[in-house]
Design an enzyme around this catalytic site. Structure first.
Site, PDB file in Angstrom:
ATOM      1  CG  ASP A  18      25.496 -10.548 -18.362  1.00  0.00           C
ATOM      2  OD1 ASP A  18      26.497 -10.558 -17.638  1.00  0.00           O
ATOM      3  OD2 ASP A  18      25.201 -11.461 -19.153  1.00  0.00           O
ATOM      4  CG  HIS A  53      34.955  -8.466 -14.224  1.00  0.00           C
ATOM      5  ND1 HIS A  53      35.468  -8.536 -15.488  1.00  0.00           N
ATOM      6  CD2 HIS A  53      36.025  -8.255 -13.404  1.00  0.00           C
ATOM      7  CE1 HIS A  53      36.786  -8.403 -15.445  1.00  0.00           C
ATOM      8  NE2 HIS A  53      37.144  -8.222 -14.189  1.00  0.00           N
TER       9      HIS A  53
HETATM   10  P1  ADQ Z   1      30.249 -14.162 -17.261  1.00  0.00           P
HETATM   11  O1  ADQ Z   1      29.026 -14.056 -16.413  1.00  0.00           O
HETATM   12  O2  ADQ Z   1      30.952 -15.452 -17.206  1.00  0.00           O
HETATM   13  O3  ADQ Z   1      31.292 -13.000 -16.972  1.00  0.00           O
HETATM   14  P2  ADQ Z   1      30.232 -13.422 -20.197  1.00  0.00           P
HETATM   15  O4  ADQ Z   1      30.587 -11.999 -20.314  1.00  0.00           O
HETATM   16  O5  ADQ Z   1      29.195 -13.821 -21.180  1.00  0.00           O
HETATM   17  O6  ADQ Z   1      29.688 -13.855 -18.781  1.00  0.00           O
HETATM   18  O7  ADQ Z   1      31.558 -14.234 -20.442  1.00  0.00           O
HETATM   19  C1  ADQ Z   1      31.529 -15.573 -20.603  1.00  0.00           C
HETATM   20  C2  ADQ Z   1      32.777 -16.055 -21.348  1.00  0.00           C
HETATM   21  O8  ADQ Z   1      32.780 -17.461 -21.257  1.00  0.00           O
HETATM   22  C3  ADQ Z   1      32.721 -15.662 -22.816  1.00  0.00           C
HETATM   23  O9  ADQ Z   1      34.004 -15.357 -23.281  1.00  0.00           O
HETATM   24  C4  ADQ Z   1      32.178 -16.932 -23.477  1.00  0.00           C
HETATM   25  O10 ADQ Z   1      32.646 -17.160 -24.784  1.00  0.00           O
HETATM   26  C5  ADQ Z   1      32.668 -18.020 -22.552  1.00  0.00           C
HETATM   27  N1  ADQ Z   1      31.683 -19.111 -22.561  1.00  0.00           N
HETATM   28  C6  ADQ Z   1      30.394 -19.060 -22.191  1.00  0.00           C
HETATM   29  N2  ADQ Z   1      29.777 -20.247 -22.406  1.00  0.00           N
HETATM   30  C7  ADQ Z   1      30.710 -21.058 -22.931  1.00  0.00           C
HETATM   31  C8  ADQ Z   1      30.722 -22.414 -23.391  1.00  0.00           C
HETATM   32  N3  ADQ Z   1      29.628 -23.162 -23.386  1.00  0.00           N
HETATM   33  N4  ADQ Z   1      31.872 -22.922 -23.846  1.00  0.00           N
HETATM   34  C9  ADQ Z   1      32.974 -22.169 -23.885  1.00  0.00           C
HETATM   35  N5  ADQ Z   1      33.039 -20.895 -23.488  1.00  0.00           N
HETATM   36  C10 ADQ Z   1      31.927 -20.345 -23.018  1.00  0.00           C
HETATM   37  C11 ADQ Z   1      31.376 -11.891 -16.055  1.00  0.00           C
HETATM   38  C12 ADQ Z   1      30.159 -10.938 -16.054  1.00  0.00           C
HETATM   39  C13 ADQ Z   1      29.888 -10.417 -17.456  1.00  0.00           C
HETATM   40  C14 ADQ Z   1      31.142  -9.746 -18.024  1.00  0.00           C
HETATM   41  C15 ADQ Z   1      32.357 -10.652 -17.873  1.00  0.00           C
HETATM   42  C16 ADQ Z   1      33.659  -9.943 -18.259  1.00  0.00           C
HETATM   43  O11 ADQ Z   1      29.016 -11.595 -15.535  1.00  0.00           O
HETATM   44  O12 ADQ Z   1      28.801  -9.503 -17.457  1.00  0.00           O
HETATM   45  O13 ADQ Z   1      30.943  -9.466 -19.393  1.00  0.00           O
HETATM   46  O14 ADQ Z   1      32.496 -11.115 -16.528  1.00  0.00           O
HETATM   47  O15 ADQ Z   1      33.803  -8.740 -17.563  1.00  0.00           O
END
Ligand code: ADQ
Length: 464
Positions: free
Chosen positions: A373, A160
């Site tokens: 990311d 991921h």
């Molecule tokens: P993350 O680093 O956690 O994931 P991201 O892809 O942005 O990053 O996913 C975060 C998830 O958590 C999103 O669905 C978002 O809506 C939710 N989220 C974030 N902040 C929040 C908050 N304050 N309240 C509620 N929900 C919140 C890792 C990798 C990424 C990759 C994903 C999926 O680092 O690059 O996109 O896995 O593969």
């Protein structure tokens, strides 16, 4: 159809509410439900009483056609495997932050030992025709450990987070072992072609292997360490239609109404992230500071809201980031706030996905500036949540995997705060026609590549 076995660090147990668990958990659970399967991984619990790992047997649950088996960690395993090697060594390494790496041999050994123990406890649960799908950097060596125990099933791996360039990866003592173990899979999926190329380079120049096939078409082949396997980019998506629905519902919610009222007509710039140093949050604050300094016409007219729940609070680098952001918030607000306007709203809490979708829909700008990311789903969720008639603008770092697909965004270099401020200004003043055409191009991509497509593409490739 053969049973599916999913292994991930955190398992969303049957009683866990999926509105909190997120899109990935929903997609995996659906796949398991439809063909029957097993979800195996860490329970999220640290068993303080357990000192000998082999005494920790998996806990089982079942719902419909899905079986769950989860393991607790001992306090030492939790420290070495999870806090240290996974989150203070591999995480910064894969996000190109060599200066933040904390390497020690004990945690490396601990990481390998947890992978060996998980393999040991998974083997008796497997059937000969199971297809196994392992997720993320916590479990890179798991397939190799399963092979050592005679498992011959198809095993796929999806990373991921970014896969680092060979020069960066080589800074990790033990990188040879890690890549050799990675080659025990039958299929490796990455978020972007950049990650595919990084592994290919390593295979060619460090491992003395070969690379062939169509790397761009997600049909690459590598041979190395006496094995041959496939690699490809499988950019993860979101449940696009579900986000559209949630955004409409969320926009009418009490929270969004309160947010709208509190803004009294000001434009909203929104950032939503786990509080993580890979997300470029301080750079975002600096950019907003620049905007207010260089473009006084925005003062009193724009509010920046950063939502960032605390994550990995036990790791030192994360505590440092928290202090930095507390300081930046105070500095910007101290300098620019008026008795009736506070420029930065900074919240360390999580919201339900529906509330977030409503907030996104109300925000004129989605400000997503990671320094690295894998993908960044917030960028995609922001776009899916917009009002088609009057959409907001996504300002997106070129170093997010999502930048390859979200070409309608204003693509920025997150290290350049002044350029970020210019992009914010452009986003805040962009005419509606341009916002619409940019949004439509991104929405077409999100409709074509949903999280269901992603899962099905990976699994059909793994089975092929
Ligand atoms: P993350 O680093 O956690 O994931 P991201 O892809 O942005 O990053 O996913 C975060 C998830 O958590 C999103 O669905 C978002 O809506 C939710 N989220 C974030 N902040 C929040 C908050 N304050 N309240 C509620 N929900 C919140 C890792 C990798 C990424 C990759 C994903 C999926 O680092 O690059 O996109 O896995 O593969």
């Amino acid at each position: 159809m053969a049973r599916l076995v999913v292994v991930s660090n955190r398992v969303a147990m049957p009683r866990e509410r999926l509105s909190r668990a997120g899109g990935l958990a929903v997609a995996l659970r659906e796949a398991l439900q439809s063909q029957g399967g097993l979800w195996f991984g860490w329970s999220g619990e640290v068993n303080e009483q357990a000192t000998a790992p082999d005494r920790l047997a998996p806990r089982h649950a079942r719902q419909g056609r899905v079986e769950y088996a989860v393991l607790d960690l001992t306090p030492e395993e939790h420290r070495q495997f999870y806090l240290e090697f996974a989150n203070a060594t591999l995480w910064p390494l894969c996000h190109y932050r060599l200066g933040l790496i904390n390497f020690n041999r004990a945690s490396w050994e601990g990481y390998l030992a947890v992978n060996a123990r998980f393999a040991e406890q998974l083997v008796p649960l497997l059937r000969p025709d199971d297809v196994i799908w392992i997720h993320d950097y916590h479990f890179i060596p798991l397939a190799a450990e399963l092979r050592r125990r005679g498992v011959q099933n198809r095993i796929g791996f999806f990373l991921h987070i970014p896969f680092p360039a060979p020069e960066v990866l080589a800074a990790l003592p033990g990188h040879e072992r890690l890549v050799r173990d990675l080659c025990a899979y039958d299929l490796i999926g990455f978020q972007t072609i950049g990650d595919v190329r990084a592994l290919s380079e390593y295979i060619l120049h460090e491992a003395g292997g070969t690379v062939s096939g169509d790397l761009d078409g997600a049909d690459g082949h590598i041979t190395a360490y006496g094995r041959s396997l496939r690699i490809g980019a499988f950019p993860i998506g979101i449940d696009t239609e579900e986000f559209v629905r949630m955004a409409v519902a969320g926009a009418g919610s009490a929270e969004t109404r309160r947010l709208t009222e509190s803004l009294v007509g000001r434009s909203l710039v929104i950032g939503v992230d786990r509080l993580d140093y890979s997300k470029g949050i301080p750079q975002r604050f600096e950019a907003f500071h620049h905007l207010l300094g260089a473009r006084p016409e925005h003062r009193g007219k724009v509010t920046f809201m950063q939502i960032a729940p605390i994550s990995r609070g036990e790791v030192a680098q994360y505590r440092k980031l928290r202090n930095e952001l507390d300081g930046l918030t105070g500095r910007i607000n101290g300098k620019f706030a008026e008795f009736d306007w506070v420029p930065v709203r900074y919240l360390n809490k999580a919201f339900s996905r529906e509330t977030l979708a409503g907030f996104y829909r109300h925000a004129r700008v989605g400000f997503v500036t990671p320094l690295r990311d894998g993908m960044n789903l917030v960028a995609k969720e922001y776009v899916a949540s917009q009002d088609p008639d009057d959409p907001g603008v996504l300002v997106l770092s070129r170093f997010a995997g999502a930048a390859r697909e979200m070409q309608g965004a204003l693509i920025v270099n997150p290290y350049d705060s002044e350029a970020l401020a210019e992009a914010l200004d452009r986003a805040l003043t962009m005419p509606r026609d341009e916002r619409r055409s940019r949004w439509e191009s991104m929405m077409a991509v999100l409709r074509a590549n949903t999280i269901t497509h992603w899962r099905e593409r990976f699994l059909s490739q793994l089975r092929a």
